[in-house]
Design a protein around this motif. Structure first.
Motif, PDB file in Angstrom:
ATOM      1  N   ASN A  44       0.835  -1.210   0.000  1.00 35.81           N
ATOM      2  CA  ASN A  44       0.000   0.000   0.000  1.00 35.81           C
ATOM      3  C   ASN A  44       0.866   1.256   0.000  1.00 35.81           C
ATOM      4  N   PRO A  45       1.619   1.474  -1.063  1.00 39.80           N
ATOM      5  CA  PRO A  45       2.473   2.662  -1.097  1.00 39.80           C
ATOM      6  C   PRO A  45       1.657   3.929  -1.300  1.00 39.80           C
ATOM      7  N   PRO A  46       2.061   5.043  -0.695  1.00 40.95           N
ATOM      8  CA  PRO A  46       1.413   6.322  -1.026  1.00 40.95           C
ATOM      9  C   PRO A  46       1.649   6.624  -2.504  1.00 40.95           C
ATOM     10  N   ASP A  47       0.708   7.261  -3.164  1.00 41.80           N
ATOM     11  CA  ASP A  47       0.913   7.621  -4.575  1.00 41.80           C
ATOM     12  C   ASP A  47       2.066   8.611  -4.706  1.00 41.80           C
ATOM     13  N   VAL A  48       2.111   9.557  -3.777  1.00 44.26           N
ATOM     14  CA  VAL A  48       3.206  10.540  -3.728  1.00 44.26           C
ATOM     15  C   VAL A  48       3.692  10.620  -2.291  1.00 44.26           C
ATOM     16  N   SER A  49       4.990  10.685  -2.115  1.00 44.56           N
ATOM     17  CA  SER A  49       5.550  10.829  -0.768  1.00 44.56           C
ATOM     18  C   SER A  49       6.486  12.024  -0.723  1.00 44.56           C
ATOM     19  N   MET A  50       6.393  12.767   0.369  1.00 48.03           N
ATOM     20  CA  MET A  50       7.477  13.697   0.650  1.00 48.03           C
ATOM     21  C   MET A  50       8.701  12.858   0.968  1.00 48.03           C
ATOM     22  N   SER A  51       9.859  13.478   0.863  1.00 46.65           N
ATOM     23  CA  SER A  51      11.095  12.814   1.228  1.00 46.65           C
ATOM     24  C   SER A  51      12.102  13.900   1.549  1.00 46.65           C
ATOM     25  N   ASN A  52      13.303  13.493   1.863  1.00 53.20           N
ATOM     26  CA  ASN A  52      14.412  14.445   1.978  1.00 53.20           C
ATOM     27  C   ASN A  52      15.689  13.728   1.595  1.00 53.20           C
ATOM     28  N   GLN A  53      16.809  14.420   1.731  1.00 54.80           N
ATOM     29  CA  GLN A  53      18.069  13.881   1.239  1.00 54.80           C
ATOM     30  C   GLN A  53      18.495  12.618   1.977  1.00 54.80           C
ATOM     31  N   ASN A  54      17.982  12.378   3.165  1.00 52.89           N
ATOM     32  CA  ASN A  54      18.314  11.163   3.907  1.00 52.89           C
ATOM     33  C   ASN A  54      17.349  10.018   3.615  1.00 52.89           C
ATOM     34  N   PHE A  55      16.085  10.344   3.373  1.00 53.86           N
ATOM     35  CA  PHE A  55      15.080   9.307   3.163  1.00 53.86           C
ATOM     36  C   PHE A  55      15.110   8.734   1.748  1.00 53.86           C
ATOM     37  N   THR A  56      15.348   9.577   0.745  1.00 52.65           N
ATOM     38  CA  THR A  56      15.260   9.147  -0.646  1.00 52.65           C
ATOM     39  C   THR A  56      16.142   7.945  -0.968  1.00 52.65           C
ATOM     40  N   PRO A  57      17.405   7.897  -0.488  1.00 55.06           N
ATOM     41  CA  PRO A  57      18.218   6.707  -0.778  1.00 55.06           C
ATOM     42  C   PRO A  57      17.576   5.419  -0.284  1.00 55.06           C
ATOM     43  N   ALA A  58      16.921   5.479   0.877  1.00 50.44           N
ATOM     44  CA  ALA A  58      16.244   4.288   1.395  1.00 50.44           C
ATOM     45  C   ALA A  58      15.046   3.928   0.521  1.00 50.44           C
ATOM     46  N   PHE A  59      14.297   4.932   0.054  1.00 52.22           N
ATOM     47  CA  PHE A  59      13.153   4.680  -0.814  1.00 52.22           C
ATOM     48  C   PHE A  59      13.598   4.107  -2.156  1.00 52.22           C
ATOM     49  N   VAL A  60      14.687   4.653  -2.695  1.00 56.01           N
ATOM     50  CA  VAL A  60      15.221   4.153  -3.963  1.00 56.01           C
ATOM     51  C   VAL A  60      15.760   2.739  -3.784  1.00 56.01           C
ATOM     52  N   GLY A  61      16.462   2.517  -2.670  1.00 51.16           N
ATOM     53  CA  GLY A  61      17.010   1.191  -2.405  1.00 51.16           C
ATOM     54  C   GLY A  61      15.934   0.138  -2.264  1.00 51.16           C
ATOM     55  N   ALA A  62      14.764   0.539  -1.749  1.00 51.22           N
ATOM     56  CA  ALA A  62      13.642  -0.390  -1.595  1.00 51.22           C
ATOM     57  C   ALA A  62      12.776  -0.456  -2.850  1.00 51.22           C
ATOM     58  N   LYS A  63      13.225   0.221  -3.905  1.00 50.73           N
ATOM     59  CA  LYS A  63      12.531   0.237  -5.201  1.00 50.73           C
ATOM     60  C   LYS A  63      11.116   0.806  -5.089  1.00 50.73           C
ATOM     61  N   LEU A  64      10.975   1.817  -4.271  1.00 49.71           N
ATOM     62  CA  LEU A  64       9.669   2.457  -4.099  1.00 49.71           C
ATOM     63  C   LEU A  64       9.460   3.631  -5.048  1.00 49.71           C
ATOM     64  N   ALA A  65      10.545   4.164  -5.606  1.00 49.07           N
ATOM     65  CA  ALA A  65      10.462   5.405  -6.376  1.00 49.07           C
ATOM     66  C   ALA A  65      10.466   5.155  -7.880  1.00 49.07           C
ATOM     67  N   ALA A  66       9.532   5.813  -8.558  1.00 45.49           N
ATOM     68  CA  ALA A  66       9.539   5.805 -10.024  1.00 45.49           C
ATOM     69  C   ALA A  66      10.515   6.892 -10.495  1.00 45.49           C
ATOM     70  N   PRO A  67      11.303   6.633 -11.533  1.00 44.57           N
ATOM     71  CA  PRO A  67      12.227   7.671 -12.030  1.00 44.57           C
ATOM     72  C   PRO A  67      11.482   8.960 -12.351  1.00 44.57           C
ATOM     73  N   ALA A  68      11.924  10.055 -11.739  1.00 40.78           N
ATOM     74  CA  ALA A  68      11.237  11.339 -11.943  1.00 40.78           C
ATOM     75  C   ALA A  68      11.266  11.765 -13.403  1.00 40.78           C
ATOM     76  N   GLN A  69      12.352  11.443 -14.092  1.00 41.29           N
ATOM     77  CA  GLN A  69      12.463  11.870 -15.482  1.00 41.29           C
ATOM     78  C   GLN A  69      11.435  11.153 -16.368  1.00 41.29           C
ATOM     79  N   ASP A  70      10.984   9.980 -15.922  1.00 45.77           N
ATOM     80  CA  ASP A  70       9.975   9.258 -16.691  1.00 45.77           C
ATOM     81  C   ASP A  70       8.574   9.789 -16.449  1.00 45.77           C
ATOM     82  N   VAL A  71       8.250  10.114 -15.207  1.00 45.70           N
ATOM     83  CA  VAL A  71       6.877  10.528 -14.892  1.00 45.70           C
ATOM     84  C   VAL A  71       6.656  12.036 -15.008  1.00 45.70           C
ATOM     85  N   LEU A  72       7.729  12.818 -14.889  1.00 44.79           N
ATOM     86  CA  LEU A  72       7.576  14.273 -14.931  1.00 44.79           C
ATOM     87  C   LEU A  72       7.997  14.877 -16.267  1.00 44.79           C
TER      88      LEU A  72
END
Length: 451
Positions: free
Chosen positions: A109-137
């Protein structure tokens, strides 16, 4: 972790899972492609008549007193211009945010959009939770990101999060305390050594008229990852780095980390800075005249106005300048920024992308800047006259030019920063030398990076 804390975390995670499950919808959307749009598009008649799609937005600014009004205004404005999209806010306190998003996403049940910061994003990317911004934006928005911010969200050549508000830290100083200490209230320190000298003179005042202690500067000493980031920021001023270009930890090489710990030990042991204080404790101290200086982000003005109880009148009592230059000859600071992540597994990527595009648009940033003084991570928006309307804005835009991306590409970076605070405790409370603190903690950090 104690049993009670585990139970509380489990309950909080379950609450988030339930909230996110309630946000589900049968409507599936494909990712938005192409170049994207820098600003939100006007809605068509067809979209106005379409059944609204609900997307979930996990964030912490909707539950913080200082930012909830800006959040509410931005979301209301977004929904007005996008009547086919409704935003379900999932407000999570900052201290629990990363873990709760990871738990809910792992549970499907991932949030559709999540806030993050410079410390959280690596963990989100490592867990494969993030869609590439260049693809969706799209390329237009991604190419508009300030270079330093863009570098901080680039993983293996892909931009994985959208920087929102860069929050470079600058130096705030209390003019009243400067004057009492015999310093020119209109001239902040320009070098690191001057900053230390000024801090000692202010701390020598001892107490204010009510008998409360006065400190020269507030540096964080709490055991949290933010304190670890600030220790690293100090190390940059002393000429150090955390990792080299290959990602190998070099934090303990040279004298920069040792010098930073010596700086902290001197401040704490001589009562120039409060012992073990978190930033949440230092900010009200500055706002009430107990700190001569503090290094903080662009939201400082709003925080200090509110905490002082004096509103905009408090602006007469303080000034802001770029961080004094240290050994490198540069004003060293980090982008301690807010970021936005679109879920890789979300069912509404197109609508999620529209929300992110809006939140980084000039319309949304005008609201956020007016209410909280934050700057923009986009080149085109940060250059607008309304984002440079006074000296305060100009200082933070100047600080962005020398701000460095946080070296946080490893998913364990946040854990490493929290572990690094043990070195501060060892030298300030344990009575050990910086060398002993480094020898004790750094092997643990390097081992953490291997896992």
């Amino acid at each position: 972790m104690k049993v009670w804390n585990k139970m509380a975390m489990s309950a909080a995670a379950l609450s988030l899972l339930t909230a996110l499950t309630a946000c589900g919808s049968s409507t599936n959307s494909t990712p938005s492609g192409g170049s994207g749009s820098a600003e939100p598009k006007s809605t068509t008649d067809a979209s106005k008549n379409a059944k609204p799609v609900e997307i979930s937005f996990a964030n912490w600014i909707s539950v913080e007193d200082g930012t909830k009004e800006a959040y509410n205004q931005m979301i209301a404005d977004f929904e007005k211009s996008h009547p086919n999209i409704k935003v379900k806010s999932i407000g999570i306190p900052f201290a629990q945010f990363k873990d709760q998003v990871l738990v809910s996403s792992a549970g499907g049940n991932p949030p559709d959009v999540s806030m993050s910061n410079q410390n959280f994003t690596p963990a989100f990317v490592g867990a494969k939770l993030a869609a590439p911004a260049q693809d969706v934006l799209g390329a237009d928005i991604v190419n508009d990101i300030v270079d330093g911010s863009k570098a901080g969200v680039t993983f293996s050549g892909k931009v994985m999060a959208m920087p929102w508000a860069p929050h470079p830290s600058a130096l705030f100083w209390n003019k009243t305390l400067f004057k009492k200490a015999g310093l020119d209230p209109e001239k902040p320190p320009t070098t690191w050594d001057e900053m230390i000298q000024y801090a000692k003179k202010i701390a020598a005042l001892g107490k204010d008229e009510k008998g409360n202690p006065v400190y020269g500067i507030g540096e964080t000493g709490a055991s949290d990852s933010y304190t670890g980031n600030m220790l690293l920021r100090m190390t940059y001023s002393y000429g150090g780095k955390f990792v080299d270009d290959q990602g190998t930890i070099i934090y303990d090489q040279g004298t920069a980390l040792k010098d930073s710990l010596s700086y902290m030990k001197d401040l704490i042991n001589n009562k120039i800075s409060p012992k073990g204080a978190a930033m949440a404790e230092l900010r009200p101290m500055f706002a009430t005249g107990a700190l001569g200086m503090i290094i903080d982000g662009d939201f400082g003005r709003t925080n200090f106005r509110n905490m002082s109880g004096k509103g905009a009148e408090f602006d007469k009592e303080w000034g802001v300048a770029t961080v004094p230059t240290g050994k490198t000859g540069r004003s060293e600071t980090f982008f301690t920024e807010h970021q936005l992540v679109v879920s890789a597994e979300g069912k509404h990527k197109a609508e999620s992308a529209e929300l992110v595009k809006y939140l980084v648009s000039k319309e949304a940033m005008a609201i956020y800047h007016k209410l909280n003084g934050v700057m923009s991570s986009r080149k085109s928006v940060s250059a607008l006259p309304e984002m440079n309307e006074d000296n305060y804005s100009k200082v933070f835009n100047a600080q962005m030019k020398t701000a460095s991306p946080v070296p946080a590409t490893n998913p364990k970076f946040d854990n490493a920063m929290k572990s690094s605070t043990d070195m501060i405790v060892i030298v300030t409370e344990g009575g050990k030398s910086p060398d002993e603190a480094i020898a004790t903690v750094m092997p643990k950090i390097k081992e953490l990076y291997k896992k």
